[in-house]
Scaffold this motif. Structure first.
Motif, PDB file in Angstrom:
ATOM      1  N   UNK A 135       0.845  -1.201   0.000  1.00  0.00           N
ATOM      2  CA  UNK A 135       0.000   0.000   0.000  1.00  0.00           C
ATOM      3  C   UNK A 135       0.882   1.253   0.000  1.00  0.00           C
ATOM      4  N   UNK A 136       1.862   1.285   0.901  1.00  0.00           N
ATOM      5  CA  UNK A 136       2.739   2.454   0.990  1.00  0.00           C
ATOM      6  C   UNK A 136       3.677   2.547  -0.210  1.00  0.00           C
ATOM      7  N   UNK A 139       1.708   4.249  -2.950  1.00  0.00           N
ATOM      8  CA  UNK A 139       1.534   5.681  -2.667  1.00  0.00           C
ATOM      9  C   UNK A 139       2.842   6.447  -2.904  1.00  0.00           C
ATOM     10  N   UNK A 142       3.476   6.782  -6.673  1.00  0.00           N
ATOM     11  CA  UNK A 142       2.597   7.787  -7.278  1.00  0.00           C
ATOM     12  C   UNK A 142       3.072   9.217  -6.973  1.00  0.00           C
TER      13      UNK A 142
ATOM     14  N   UNK B  23      -0.667  12.797   6.681  1.00  0.00           N
ATOM     15  CA  UNK B  23      -1.823  12.722   5.784  1.00  0.00           C
ATOM     16  C   UNK B  23      -2.720  13.950   5.913  1.00  0.00           C
ATOM     17  N   UNK B  64      -9.129  -2.601  -0.670  1.00  0.00           N
ATOM     18  CA  UNK B  64      -8.389  -3.023   0.523  1.00  0.00           C
ATOM     19  C   UNK B  64      -8.914  -4.353   1.065  1.00  0.00           C
ATOM     20  N   UNK B  69      -7.033  -6.257   4.119  1.00  0.00           N
ATOM     21  CA  UNK B  69      -6.852  -5.280   5.189  1.00  0.00           C
ATOM     22  C   UNK B  69      -7.717  -5.577   6.415  1.00  0.00           C
ATOM     23  N   UNK B 135      -9.022  11.473  -2.373  1.00  0.00           N
ATOM     24  CA  UNK B 135      -7.963  10.476  -2.182  1.00  0.00           C
ATOM     25  C   UNK B 135      -7.283  10.704  -0.824  1.00  0.00           C
ATOM     26  N   UNK B 139      -7.290   8.475   2.839  1.00  0.00           N
ATOM     27  CA  UNK B 139      -6.038   8.052   3.486  1.00  0.00           C
ATOM     28  C   UNK B 139      -5.966   8.586   4.918  1.00  0.00           C
TER      29      UNK B 139
END
Lengths: 253, 253
Positions: A135-136, A139, A142, B23, B64, B69, B135, B139
């Motif tokens: 997941x990280x 990110x 991107x 975040x 997820x 997750x 987005x 997060x």
């Protein structure tokens, strides 16, 4: 966002640095977890030869495509085949050349450089946190990609406008020669060094309050290295892609 | 990660603070963009009464869920109906009580509190960056949710083990009375104040190298407020949910 003024573009690029740094530091809280990069080891019954990282990137890009991410020129996907956007993206126009934009996609190199970088960023070993790791990773990729492509497209357009004749002359040689002429034309060693210093400083500042007993600290030199060896060079290669396509419009365009 | 030692749990919670702060700061680089929270205005042809934020949360949770997750107890979804995981999550066991875990889901309140918080976090107005805004919203919500649920479950289990008789006695009264007794039992005012101070300090440190001309600065007091009014209280409410379910196991379990 839509300016071709180099100072405005440089400011935007500078503002993207923290997001890259945040995401790298957040990834570094998990171990390397090499298993997530092993082809065919995704654990998905229909995962084929993909790694868990490959699948996460694919699923993320599919979702993002539906939300319209790749309508924005600086957002380039890794995968060529993605769903159409389900919404109209309402961003106002940009000053870029569409042929130039279409010529720039450095995501495959960003991904492979990033994957080679993960063992430097993270503690070695396996902590079982596979889902969080990929997941990280995605990110981080991107955020890096947005910076590379924004720089390539907007700095490219800005430099073209500043001196179209000189760009066209440099771009007119044989392929490899033209590329190295253009690289020389766009390189500003002093600017690059300032970026590297600033990024390394930010990595330090951002972690100044960190408690090393509860959070892994990222070495500023590692992030400097990523900027020096990947982010800046790929931005420049992308800029050259843009300038060549910009200088030689296909007939009838 | 699987300890019931309060110091180990507190250290893990502390390590999650930077991710939340990162975040929030990244979201704050975009304007409020109220349009993305308007029901029925998602722009998706099949979006129904959803807002763009609602859809992003749904798509993210679906992806997820496929990656496993929500197999992890501290990862709670907003949506009740999600796809099954496509892989087996290889994390080792945890010391938590499954009935306790099943009783805690504070995501709806996290989402509604977070949405009320966005206008404080972001500059007002509309910059057209709708996709990026939602987005980053999702997060941020996920990082907050992980912290709230990790705290609720692991601190809850730790406090139960420290004194099961006292927890059972407090939990045995009528519903509302039991909740306030348990809240009193688990509240450590000094610890809460230390967390608030530390978080506000981190927000300052993390932004120490920020160039205000290229990046919006987040006021530490705003993040402190989110911790004080949402993150800490919902962690405690979740802890109480856990303790009540833990103290009174269903018959036959």
């Amino acid at each position: 966002m839509a300016s071709t003024d180099l100072r405005v573009i440089a400011a935007h690029l500078e503002g993207l640095e923290e997001t890259i740094i945040h995401r790298l530091i957040d990834r570094a809280q998990f171990r390397h977890n090499p298993e997530v990069y092993v082809h065919g080891a995704s654990g998905f019954p229909d995962g084929g030869t993909n790694s868990l990282f490959d699948l996460r990137l694919l699923h993320q890009e599919r979702m993002d495509a539906v939300f319209g991410r790749f309508v924005v020129p600086e957002e380039q996907p890794y995968h060529a085949t993605l769903p159409q956007p389900a919404r109209r993206v309402g961003l106002s126009g940009n000053p870029l050349d569409p042929h130039g934009c279409a010529a720039v996609n450095r995501v495959p190199e960003i991904v492979s450089d990033y994957l080679a970088f993960v063992p430097l960023l993270c503690e070695s070993g396996d902590d079982g946190q596979y889902g969080s790791s990929v997941e990280h990773d995605v990110l981080a990729v991107q955020a890096i990609s947005r910076r590379v492509h924004y720089g390539a497209l907007y700095v490219g357009e800005s430099k073209y406008r500043a001196n179209p004749d000189r760009v066209r002359a440099a771009a007119s040689g044989a392929d490899e020669h033209a590329r190295s002429e253009l690289i020389a034309l766009i390189t500003r060693q002093d600017v690059e060094e300032r970026i590297l210093l600033r990024v390394a400083e930010k990595v330090d500042y951002v972690q100044a309050s960190l408690n090393p007993q509860v959070r892994r600290r990222v070495d500023p030199d590692i992030v400097l290295q990523l900027y020096r060896d990947t982010i800046i060079p790929l931005t420049k290669e992308g800029e050259v892609d843009y300038l060549i396509a910009r200088a030689f419009q296909p007939p009838g365009s």
